[in-house]
Design a protein around this motif. Structure first.
Motif, mmCIF file in Angstrom:
data_model
loop_
_atom_site.group_PDB
_atom_site.id
_atom_site.type_symbol
_atom_site.label_atom_id
_atom_site.label_comp_id
_atom_site.label_asym_id
_atom_site.label_seq_id
_atom_site.Cartn_x
_atom_site.Cartn_y
_atom_site.Cartn_z
ATOM 1 N N GLN A 93 56.995 -24.458 2.361
ATOM 2 C CA GLN A 93 57.162 -25.093 1.052
ATOM 3 C C GLN A 93 55.983 -24.829 0.119
ATOM 4 N N GLN A 94 54.763 -24.950 0.626
ATOM 5 C CA GLN A 94 53.564 -24.892 -0.207
ATOM 6 C C GLN A 94 52.959 -23.505 -0.348
ATOM 7 N N GLY A 95 53.277 -22.595 0.569
ATOM 8 C CA GLY A 95 52.682 -21.266 0.553
ATOM 9 C C GLY A 95 51.592 -21.091 1.584
ATOM 10 N N TYR A 96 50.717 -22.088 1.703
ATOM 11 C CA TYR A 96 49.685 -22.041 2.738
ATOM 12 C C TYR A 96 49.113 -23.441 2.959
ATOM 13 N N VAL A 97 48.457 -23.613 4.104
ATOM 14 C CA VAL A 97 47.782 -24.860 4.461
ATOM 15 C C VAL A 97 46.434 -24.484 5.063
ATOM 16 N N ASP A 98 45.394 -25.192 4.639
ATOM 17 C CA ASP A 98 44.030 -25.002 5.153
ATOM 18 C C ASP A 98 43.649 -26.168 6.047
ATOM 19 N N GLY A 99 42.709 -25.919 6.963
ATOM 20 C CA GLY A 99 42.081 -26.994 7.713
ATOM 21 C C GLY A 99 42.865 -27.533 8.893
ATOM 22 N N TYR A 100 43.892 -26.830 9.342
ATOM 23 C CA TYR A 100 44.686 -27.281 10.481
ATOM 24 C C TYR A 100 43.905 -27.095 11.777
ATOM 25 N N SER A 101 44.131 -27.979 12.725
ATOM 26 C CA SER A 101 43.622 -27.786 14.082
ATOM 27 C C SER A 101 44.699 -28.246 15.047
ATOM 28 N N GLY A 102 44.713 -27.650 16.216
ATOM 29 C CA GLY A 102 45.714 -28.016 17.208
ATOM 30 C C GLY A 102 45.461 -27.336 18.534
ATOM 31 N N MET A 103 46.088 -27.858 19.566
ATOM 32 C CA MET A 103 45.939 -27.320 20.905
ATOM 33 C C MET A 103 46.891 -26.145 21.095
#
Length: 140
Positions: A93-103
């Protein structure tokens, strides 16, 4: 490879690779040696990775042929897949996302935490989505 770097630059306004080379061979080498893991998957019903650089293959403990057969959803633990799907929907939807973290889970079953992750849509010159990509570091 050009699709990965041009989509990142277009969506974030920043270069994915410092001093991005114009020559495709030099670009391939720069992405391979990048100080962050870089991965990308297509638009299949169950998207499969088509790119992983040196660090990505190292962390996922796979060679390129194994990685290029891996459905991207299997890179996350079963319990983390719902959060991953929500993230990818937000990116769509937004094009990109910053700052994600995950296992994430390596081929051996070892778990590792990705951090400082940017996930973005791969858009061709006509704005058609060709997949999604991510760049991340691993928290030790």
């Amino acid at each position: 490879m050009r699709l990965i770097v041009s989509s990142y630059r277009r969506l974030t306004g920043k270069p994915l690779i410092a001093d991005e080379p114009a020559d495709i061979t030099a670009l391939r080498d720069a992405m391979w040696q990048a100080p962050r893991a870089i991965v990308a998957h297509g638009t299949e019903d169950d998207p499969v990775f088509f790119y992983g650089n040196r660090l990505a293959l190292q962390w996922f403990e796979m060679d390129f042929d194994e990685f290029a057969r891996l459905p991207s959803r299997l890179s996350a633990e079963p319990l983390a897949q719902e959060a991953r799907e929500k993230l990818l929907a937000k990116v769509a939807q937004q094009g990109y996302v910053d700052g994600y973290s995950g296992m994430r889970i390596a081929g051996s079953g070892r778990r590792f935490m990705i951090a400082d992750t940017t996930v973005w849509n791969l858009l061709d010159d006509n704005g058609v989505r060709q997949g999604q990509a991510a760049a991340f570091v691993v928290q030790a």
